[in-house]
Design a protein around this motif. Sequence first.
Motif, short mmCIF file in Angstrom:
data_model
loop_
_atom_site.label_atom_id
_atom_site.label_comp_id
_atom_site.label_asym_id
_atom_site.label_seq_id
_atom_site.Cartn_x
_atom_site.Cartn_y
_atom_site.Cartn_z
N LEU A 198 4.11 -21.69 -29.58
CA LEU A 198 2.67 -21.64 -29.31
C LEU A 198 2.25 -22.97 -28.72
N ARG A 206 0.64 -14.91 -22.83
CA ARG A 206 0.47 -15.47 -24.18
C ARG A 206 1.71 -15.24 -25.04
N ASN A 207 1.95 -16.13 -25.98
CA ASN A 207 3.00 -15.96 -26.98
C ASN A 207 2.35 -15.55 -28.29
N ILE A 208 2.97 -14.59 -28.96
CA ILE A 208 2.46 -14.20 -30.27
C ILE A 208 3.59 -14.27 -31.28
N VAL A 209 3.34 -14.97 -32.37
CA VAL A 209 4.33 -15.07 -33.44
C VAL A 209 3.86 -14.19 -34.59
N THR A 210 4.62 -13.18 -34.89
CA THR A 210 4.21 -12.26 -35.94
C THR A 210 5.40 -11.54 -36.54
#
Lengths: 360, 252
Positions: A198, A206-210
Amino acid sequence: MGEKILIAGNDAIAEAGIRAGCRSYFGYPITPQNELLEYMSAHMPKAGGAFVQAESEIGAIYMCYGASAAGGRTMTSSSSPGISLKLEGISYLAGCDLPCVIVNVARGGPGLGNIAPAQGDYFQATKGGGHGDYRMVVLAPATIPEATELTMLAFDLADKYWTPVLVLVDGVLGQMMEPVEFCEPVDPTTLPLKPWALTGAQGRPRNIVTSFFLDPHELSEINLKRQDRYRRIEAQEVRYEEFETGDATIVIAAYGTVARIAKTTVKLARNEGIKLGLLRPITLWPFPYAPFRALSNRVKTILTVEMSAGQMVEDVRLAVAERAETPFYGELGGIVPTPRGILREVRKYVSYDAENGQSF
Amino acid sequence: MSVMTPKMVKVFERPRSLADIEFTYCPGCHHGLITRIIAQVIDELGIQERTVVVGPVGCSVFVYQWFRCDGIQSAHGRACAVATGIKRVNPDLIVFTYQGDGDLAAIGTAESIHAANRGENITVIFINNQIYGMTGGQMAPTTLIGQWATSCPEGRDAGLAGYPIRFAEIVAQLDAPVYVTRQSLYDQKRIRATSRAIKKAFQYQVEGKGYSLVEILANCPTSWHMKPVESNRWIADEVVKVFPLGDLVDRG
Ligand SMILES: Cc1ncc(C[n+]2csc(CCOP(=O)(O)OP(=O)(O)O)c2C)c(N)n1
């Protein structure tokens, strides 16, 4: 390589973390790991990194979670009860494939237990502890120089496999001093960039960390990919030490502090003519099943010694099956076994051949 | 006389920072409105490319999906710790959390208060709907006395469950926060005030001033068993009596 300095385990692990390029540390005081946090409070800011004494171990592990997601090498440390609090966060780290180094300077348990050295956290470390199908690399040094090497390795493995890595020591290793020659420091700006970090959606999607995937097929696929990574770790990262096992008829299985003590036992036993060896797992996960299996084909006894009621012994037995006898000797509550105490235990499984003057 | 073609002027559009993904909220819920306001503010401040959204667990668990920004999901209650970690590692990022009352003021109390007390340079958007929406309408720490919820079927009893927690007031006691405010959305005027408050909170972060908390009194028509209009009236008539509106701290 520099000069040799005399340094305590907790300080040495902290210094090794900074030298590994770790630039953020989040922790909460608990004995016997306080010196690690204190060392970081003094030295991390000097290295240009972030230090936060968190409101709890839960706070600390989620600060690591954020720091790791932001792309940096990050670290936390605690002792047994605090590690219990971190487990939810460790599961989230694993579920998001985030690297992080966690140090457990283990103490007596369960509950508040005491502050004496113990190995009662083996199950917690190696079998999950937190929820969900995850694994965590677990490194178990037996000396302080090794603790520094393995701490640096922990950061490399965490980044290579995008996984949390635990360095498991105990109060003895945390507190005692030994001469250490540190490796050259890593410049964090030379480390490979993490494509998922991020850093702001600038010039890229966009990057999403989940770890949240409502669709069972999607979650299954992501989990299977992670399992593949675990299989690669099992194939490539098993580490162990064999000591005097070549001609051994009986072998001690022990890790960490106990393995160190058991080395003295091996020498004492050999003075008595007992062909004793030692197999010391360095990675507790992945566990060295194959070396134990190989050994079990040629020795009569594999005696597991732990500062617990018998935890690693389950993995030893899994490896050995019925090919050799697999007794157990444990000390609990923070009692540290002595070389002679272990030797007394060893003798129980040795028969003496009076004709040849040989023990086997 | 020549006929003039009227020139079309666009007066309303989707904020650039708002992703083109359908909300998962119930009809009439304020969550969507707040999301849009935040996206608008991100546009106005020109910070889309350096903003990171820290999501909670709750009805807004997918909040990171709705912004064209980097985002991260947090465990229930831990958003302020996660935001701390991100911001400490990369202070150039604009980091905000978006949390419900269960997330921020029950399970995450410690993380929420201590991030405020450390004066982390982050923005906390706190959606106080006085209920646990996502899990089906259980009592929240902010549920009003006498208010019905699935886990207080006789209404919240202060003797058993204590009183609604005024989180903004708690945070306002601390020395570090630069901006603490409580807003609502029950009419146009309040919506505009909320937009201004959110913008100020982000602006302070951009300027490096420190921690802001924007508490927003929101509705939950589904779990309150009210029509959206009724729910707005309920906030205007009853909820604001317990949770007074306005700025509590502005040290900007
Ligand atoms: C550790 C943990 N405990 C409980 C839950 C279940 N849970 C999910 S959302 C939620 C409550 C959310 O309520 P609130 O924060 O008020 O947000 P809302 O859904 O009302 O927007 C709970 C209890 C969880 N996900 N994790």
